[in-house]
Design an enzyme around this catalytic site. Structure first.
Site, mmCIF file in Angstrom:
data_model
loop_
_atom_site.group_PDB
_atom_site.id
_atom_site.type_symbol
_atom_site.label_atom_id
_atom_site.label_comp_id
_atom_site.label_asym_id
_atom_site.label_seq_id
_atom_site.Cartn_x
_atom_site.Cartn_y
_atom_site.Cartn_z
ATOM 1 N N ASN A 321 12.896 5.593 1.518
ATOM 2 C CA ASN A 321 11.881 4.705 2.072
ATOM 3 C C ASN A 321 11.816 3.500 1.323
ATOM 4 O OD1 ASN A 321 9.863 4.068 3.978
ATOM 5 N ND2 ASN A 321 8.369 5.352 3.262
ATOM 6 N N HIS A 357 -0.797 6.453 4.418
ATOM 7 C CA HIS A 357 -0.247 7.590 5.338
ATOM 8 C C HIS A 357 -1.377 8.258 6.233
ATOM 9 C CE1 HIS A 357 3.203 6.985 2.649
ATOM 10 N NE2 HIS A 357 3.784 7.700 3.653
#
Length: 482
Positions: A321, A357
């Site tokens: 990521n 998130h």
């Protein structure tokens, strides 16, 4: 029966046949649709005006979003409109940045609250988290564009927006088919240069992007196949089943380690496939290497060699990521430099990542684990660098295979422990109990004994300004001198 019902019926049947959720199948189809769109751009739109490209990417990306989320796609359009109005009314001011950050993060968190369940769901809030970073970053880049060059660091000079972006440019940037759903993150400056054929001119022929794009696509399919096959043997249900707890402790550690590795392949496959779309579009041009070879890795979100050969968690963070880590490092971590405290900046950056998130407690435990694991590894680096005896042993060439094996076992054993809260949200405590909370015992335990051990093993040196790499990937963030 209308066409929508027929379409849903077909997709449901295919999803049942391959053993995948229907929404996951829609997501995969949406990512793959990006490839003919990318080729159409290369063959037919490459010399068209930027306006034509903005319209094309907006329409195609919005349509893909509608295919996945129906009229919920309106959430993204509304947020783009709000961001455009903030920039037009408040220009590149601190007030604009503050309102932009507050609005988009609040909207995202409310979206998580509305759509959240006890499992990971593919709903409109999923691409909205990508959009949130993109719009906040755009506002900060525009804010940087109002500053003098000597007030900016190298990254800010490169990404700063001197001209006010149009609403159409913002839509093209947000809905670009290769990055709208699951990323990768890329700046408005990169998108504008791409739309204005800057990369075409620099590379000599943007058609060179097709081959590296196909390579990333092939790797994406390979990891997707690997995940599909391996998850038939070790899936989430295996880790949460009653039979899991009947195994010995060592077997449980091995199963959780294998599960974590397989689970990460799911994300890697998506990122590779979307990167392939971006690359084949020509968006990822990144200059030349030392040998004069053109690079097409400007949106790379995973470094496979580093990831597969990781012998410490720092390697995983550097290779996994990448664009999100880089975004947090540039737009959150470094901009907290005024605090004068590196550890506090790191903690805030990781808390932001957890909130970005979602609202589930597991996200915060996961990033807390990242914090204490990376602090442990920094202490180990200090020991190796400053203690002569440890330095000699660690750098002994004959012990290189031993170091590699120990490092691989260390990552393998603890990776699943760190990932479990991210996947199971609130159900991870039973998994932690089955592993005797070994991650907390080891890494938190070290935080208690480190003040006693480190001073004895690390020779004292004259006090100087302290610098260190941040936990999130990025460049230095030194403490202020006392």
């Amino acid at each position: 029966m209308d066409s929508t019902s027929i379409q849903n019926g077909i997709l449901f049947s295919i999803a049942q046949a391959i053993g995948a959720p229907e929404q996951a199948l829609r997501l995969l189809i949406s990512i793959l649709i990006g490839y003919p769109i990318a080729l159409f751009n290369c063959f037919y739109l490459r010399h068209k005006s930027a306006i034509v490209k903005h319209v094309f990417f907006t329409i195609t990306g919005f349509s893909i979003g509608f295919f996945n989320f129906g009229w919920d796609i309106g959430h993204s359009f509304g947020c783009v409109l709000v961001q455009y109005l903030l920039i037009k009314i408040l220009s590149g001011t601190k007030m604009c940045v503050a309102l932009s950050f507050t609005f988009h993060m609040t909207y995202l968190l409310l979206g998580y609250y509305q759509t959240g369940t006890d499992t990971y769901d593919i709903k409109w809030s999923m691409p909205h988290c990508v959009l949130t970073l993109r719009l906040i970053g755009l506002c900060l880049d525009y804010y940087d564009g109002r500053k003098k060059p000597d007030q900016l660091n190298a990254h800010q000079k490169k990404m700063a927006l001197v001209q006010t972006p149009t609403f159409l440019e913002m839509c093209g940037h947000v809905y670009f088919p290769g990055g709208f759903l699951v990323g990768p993150q890329f700046s408005m400056k990169r998108y504008i240069d791409f739309a204005n054929n800057v990369y075409d001119k620099e590379s000599g022929d943007i058609m060179q992007c097709i081959r590296p794009g196909l390579i990333r696509a092939a790797l994406g399919f390979f990891y997707l196949a690997l995940y599909q096959v391996a998850s038939n043997f070790i899936s989430d249900s295996v880790i949460t089943s009653e039979s899991f707890y009947e195994h010995t402790f060592i077997i449980r550690v091995i199963l959780v380690g294998l599960w974590a590795k397989i689970s990460l392949y799911k994300y890697i496959s998506c990122w590779l496939l979307t990167e392939g779309v971006c690359t084949m579009s020509g968006l990822t041009y990144n200059g030349k290497d030392d040998k004069g070879k053109h690079l097409w890795n400007g949106c790379a979100n995973v470094k496979l060699r580093v990831f597969e050969n990781a012998t410490r968690f720092g390697h995983l963070i550097q290779s996994f990521n990448i664009n999100t880590n880089a975004w947090v490092a540039e737009y959150i971590y470094k901009r907290l430099r005024f605090l004068g405290n590196r550890s506090l900046s790191q903690a805030i950056a990781l808390f932001f990542l957890a909130a970005w998130h979602g609202l589930h407690f597991g996200y915060y435990v996961c990033f807390f684990m990242e914090l204490i694991v990376m602090l442990f590894e920094k202490d180990m680096e200090l020991l190796v660098a400053k203690n002569p005896a440890i330095h000699r042993v660690f750098n002994n060439p004959t012990l290189a295979p031993v170091r590699w094996v120990v490092g691989k076992l260390y990552v393998f054993c603890f990776m699943g422990y760190c990932l479990a809260p991210f996947t199971f949200f609130s159900d991870f405590w039973s998994i932690y109990g089955s592993l005797y909370y070994m991650g907390f015992v080891f890494f938190l335990g070290w935080r208690f004994v480190a003040p006693l051990i480190l001073p004895r093993l690390v020779p004292r040196s004259p006090r100087s300004e302290v610098t260190s790499e941040p936990i999130v990937d990025g460049s230095e963030h030194p403490k202020k001198k006392q």
